[in-house]
Design a protein around this motif. Sequence first.
Motif, mmCIF file in Angstrom:
data_model
loop_
_atom_site.group_PDB
_atom_site.id
_atom_site.type_symbol
_atom_site.label_atom_id
_atom_site.label_comp_id
_atom_site.label_asym_id
_atom_site.label_seq_id
_atom_site.Cartn_x
_atom_site.Cartn_y
_atom_site.Cartn_z
ATOM 1 N N MET A 299 36.117 42.992 45.009
ATOM 2 C CA MET A 299 36.015 42.271 43.814
ATOM 3 C C MET A 299 36.086 43.074 42.598
ATOM 4 O O MET A 299 36.377 43.074 41.743
ATOM 5 C CB MET A 299 34.823 41.357 44.267
ATOM 6 N N MET A 300 34.820 44.521 43.234
ATOM 7 C CA MET A 300 34.603 45.159 42.179
ATOM 8 C C MET A 300 34.471 46.524 42.956
ATOM 9 O O MET A 300 33.041 47.056 42.906
ATOM 10 C CB MET A 300 33.518 44.867 42.220
ATOM 11 N N PRO A 301 34.906 47.615 43.326
ATOM 12 C CA PRO A 301 34.786 48.610 43.780
ATOM 13 C C PRO A 301 35.030 49.613 42.309
ATOM 14 O O PRO A 301 35.327 51.208 42.774
ATOM 15 C CB PRO A 301 36.150 49.040 44.670
ATOM 16 N N THR A 302 35.194 49.467 41.400
ATOM 17 C CA THR A 302 35.872 50.721 40.494
ATOM 18 C C THR A 302 34.675 51.538 40.077
ATOM 19 O O THR A 302 35.229 52.682 39.533
ATOM 20 C CB THR A 302 36.177 49.154 38.705
ATOM 21 N N GLU A 303 33.514 51.119 40.173
ATOM 22 C CA GLU A 303 32.634 51.684 39.661
ATOM 23 C C GLU A 303 32.330 52.741 40.475
ATOM 24 O O GLU A 303 31.432 54.149 40.228
ATOM 25 C CB GLU A 303 31.026 50.679 39.423
ATOM 26 N N SER B 94 23.799 35.524 43.380
ATOM 27 C CA SER B 94 24.477 35.875 44.419
ATOM 28 C C SER B 94 26.330 35.944 43.681
ATOM 29 O O SER B 94 26.897 35.727 44.395
ATOM 30 C CB SER B 94 24.874 34.893 45.538
ATOM 31 N N CYS B 95 26.076 37.322 43.090
ATOM 32 C CA CYS B 95 27.575 37.171 42.502
ATOM 33 C C CYS B 95 28.510 38.914 43.485
ATOM 34 O O CYS B 95 28.040 39.528 42.868
ATOM 35 C CB CYS B 95 27.008 38.143 40.889
ATOM 36 N N MET B 96 28.963 38.205 44.032
ATOM 37 C CA MET B 96 30.105 39.427 44.999
ATOM 38 C C MET B 96 30.592 40.470 43.392
ATOM 39 O O MET B 96 31.001 40.170 42.145
ATOM 40 C CB MET B 96 31.047 38.723 45.186
ATOM 41 N N GLY B 97 30.554 41.865 44.083
ATOM 42 C CA GLY B 97 30.693 42.953 43.188
ATOM 43 C C GLY B 97 29.783 43.290 42.702
ATOM 44 O O GLY B 97 29.672 45.226 42.225
ATOM 45 N N TYR B 98 28.574 43.269 42.122
ATOM 46 C CA TYR B 98 26.998 42.954 42.058
ATOM 47 C C TYR B 98 27.335 44.513 42.527
ATOM 48 O O TYR B 98 26.810 45.957 41.999
ATOM 49 C CB TYR B 98 26.230 42.372 42.350
ATOM 50 N N GLY C 45 30.781 43.675 52.545
ATOM 51 C CA GLY C 45 31.668 42.969 52.709
ATOM 52 C C GLY C 45 32.995 43.705 52.146
ATOM 53 O O GLY C 45 33.567 44.081 51.018
ATOM 54 N N ASP C 46 34.252 43.318 52.705
ATOM 55 C CA ASP C 46 35.635 43.596 52.587
ATOM 56 C C ASP C 46 35.740 42.707 51.632
ATOM 57 O O ASP C 46 36.471 42.794 50.323
ATOM 58 C CB ASP C 46 36.409 43.372 53.351
ATOM 59 N N GLU D 59 33.481 45.926 33.047
ATOM 60 C CA GLU D 59 32.855 45.402 31.757
ATOM 61 C C GLU D 59 31.592 45.274 32.750
ATOM 62 O O GLU D 59 30.737 44.599 31.683
ATOM 63 C CB GLU D 59 32.868 44.595 30.526
ATOM 64 N N GLN D 60 32.090 43.752 33.027
ATOM 65 C CA GLN D 60 31.258 43.308 33.861
ATOM 66 C C GLN D 60 30.354 43.533 34.853
ATOM 67 O O GLN D 60 28.984 44.235 35.265
ATOM 68 C CB GLN D 60 32.012 42.402 34.970
ATOM 69 N N ALA D 61 31.219 45.753 35.896
ATOM 70 C CA ALA D 61 30.095 45.852 36.437
ATOM 71 C C ALA D 61 29.339 46.928 35.114
ATOM 72 O O ALA D 61 28.290 47.419 36.670
ATOM 73 C CB ALA D 61 31.698 47.217 36.737
ATOM 74 N N MET D 62 29.494 47.075 34.457
ATOM 75 C CA MET D 62 28.230 48.000 33.909
ATOM 76 C C MET D 62 27.146 47.065 33.047
ATOM 77 O O MET D 62 25.785 47.954 33.150
ATOM 78 C CB MET D 62 29.233 47.807 32.571
#
Length: 628
Positions: A479-483, A447-451, A473-474, A69-72
Amino acid sequence: MTASAVRRLTVAQALVEFLAHQYTERDGRRHRLINATWGIFGHGNVAGLGQALLESGPDTMPYLQGRNEQAMVHAAVGYARQNNRLAAQAVTTSIGPGATNLVTGAALATVNRLPVLLLPGDIFATRPADPVLQQLEVPYAGDISVNDALRPVSRYFDRVMRPEALIPAALQAMRVLADPAETGAVTLALPQDVQAEAFDWPEEFFADRVWHVRRPAPEASEVAAAGRAVRAARRPLIVAGGGVHHSEAEDALRALVDATGIPVASTQAGKGSLRYDHPADIGGIGHTGTAVADDLARTADLVIGVGTRYSDFTTASATLFADPAVRFLNLNITPFDAHKLGATTVVADARAALEALTAELAGHRVDETYEAEYRTGKAAWERRVDAAYAAGDETARPSQTQVLGALDAVVGDEDVVINAAGSLPGDLHKLWRARSPRQYHLEYGYSCMGYEIPGAIGVRLAAPATPVWALVGDGTYLMMPTEIVTAVQEGININIVLLQNHGYASIGGLSETTGAERFGTAYRYRAADGQYTGDPLPVDLAANAASLGMDVLRAKSVGELREALAAARASDRPTCVYVETETADTVSGAPEAQAWWDVPVAQTATRPAAVKAREDYNRQAAARRRHL
C-alpha cells in the motif's frame, strides 16, 4: 498604525512566521506546537508556501520532504501521538490530487483525536482563469474545490480567500489543535494566488503565543456519584483507552488500581496504560482481547471507561457486557464520549478524574476472591502467550506469533512497536507484553493500511534515540512503501519487520467466517477455474525495500529471525527484516477470538459456507443489546 507596527509579507510567509511562534503548555512545560512542515510541491503551493519555507529557513520552520501526501499526514500523526498531542506538524500540498491524497490521513487523525495541520493549495480566489489546471468544476456552485472533501474529516476547516482572513483562521486552527477535547485534523485551504499576495501584518500576529492545554477538574458531585457506583459494585472493571496516554495519566491509573484492586483491561489505544506484569493488568478487551478480560467483561456489574470511545471492537459489537444489571461509569474529557452507553459521567481530564476518584474511594477495595479470580485468569493467559511465542524448532519457518515472540525477546522497555492493519493488530492486542506507556503504538481507530512506515518515521522524529519497529504484512507494505526513501534520505533509523504471507491474511480469515470462502484475499496466480488459487506470486518485497535504500536482512527460520532482529536493533541505518511466514490461507498461531464482531452475512445464499455463516451470525447477533 505606524510603519514600525506592521510587517509586509506574503500570506504564505506570514503563516510560516506565525506558526514558528505557537506553543502549547501543560503542567508548566512548554512545547513548540508546529515543529516542522512536510511538503510536496506543485503549482498550487510551490511559489507560495514553498517559497516561504525556503525564505524562512530551517531555524524558523524545518522542512521535511515526503513522497506521498497521505504518508506525510501519517508521519505527522505518529509524531503527535508520541508527543502526547502537545506537539504537531504541518503538511502542505498542491491543489488537485495532492490535496485529495490528504483525505485518508485526515480521517485517520480525526478518528484517533490526534492533531495535524493540513495546508493544501487551492484554486485561484480571483478567478483570472477558470478553470485552472486540476480544478473540479461544479456547475451549481463556484466556491467549491476538491478541498471541500476535507470538510467532514477535519475538526476545523477554513478557506483563506483574502490575506486578512488568515489572522482569525490561523488563530482558530491553533485553538482546535491544542484543545484536548476538540483536536484532530485542521485544514486551512490556501488559494494559490492568495498565498503569494503581500499584506501589511500587525507585529502582534507574530508574537509568541502559548496555548494552555487544559486539565479540567471533575465536579465534586460527579466524583461523589462515581464513588458511590464503585462502592456498590461487586465486579468492577476498568477499560483503559487512549485518553489515559494522551493525559499522561498512567501513574494515576496505577495508584487507583493499587489502592482498590480493580482490574484493568485495555483497548488498542489504551494498551500499556499499566505495564503488562502489573497484577491487575488483564490485557486487551473485546474482539481481539484476552480470555480473562472478556470473561470479566461478561460478568462485570460496573464498567469504568477511562478515555475510551467504546468502538465496536471494544464492546464486541454490543454483545460483551452481558450482565443484566451492568452499569457504566465513564471518565472522559469529551462529553460526547462520556455519555455513551447511558453512563454515569465524570467529564474531566483523565488524570485529574482518576486522582479525584482515588481520593473518593479511600479505604475501599474489591473482594479478595475477585482479585484471586482475575489473577488466576491472567496467569492462565500468560501461559497461552508463552505457548504462542514458543518455537520448538529453531530451523523452521516461523509463524506470525513466533515472530512476535522473537521481537519480544529483543526489544527494550523504551522501544516502540507500530502497527495498524491486517492480522497483526489482533495478535498484538492479545499477546504483546507492553513494558512502557509508549511501547505499544497501534493505529486502530481507522486501521489504515500503510500507516506503519510513515508513522514510524514520525515517532522517530519525536524520539530520535528510541528504537522504532514498523510491523507490516505484504499487503500493507504494498500500500505505501514510499516513505522508505524519506527515512533513507534523512537518516531516520527505523526498523521494518516485513512479514510475507502472500495475501490479506486478516480479511482472508474474516472472509472464511462470513461465508465468502477467502474470495479475492490471496496473492496468487489464477487457477483454471478463474479464481486466485494458483501458486503464490513470485514477488520479492525484500528486493524492493533494498532498491529504495534500506539495509535488508532475510530470515528463513526462527533462529535466523532472532539474529536479524538483534542486528537491526543494533544498526544505525534504516533496516528491514524480511521473513516469510505462513501463507494467507493458514492461521497465524494466535488464540482464536474471545468475543464476537459484527460483520453482516448474506441473508440468502446457495453456497453451504454462507448458509452456515448466517446461522452463526443470527445466533451471535441475538446477544446484542442497547445499554440505556
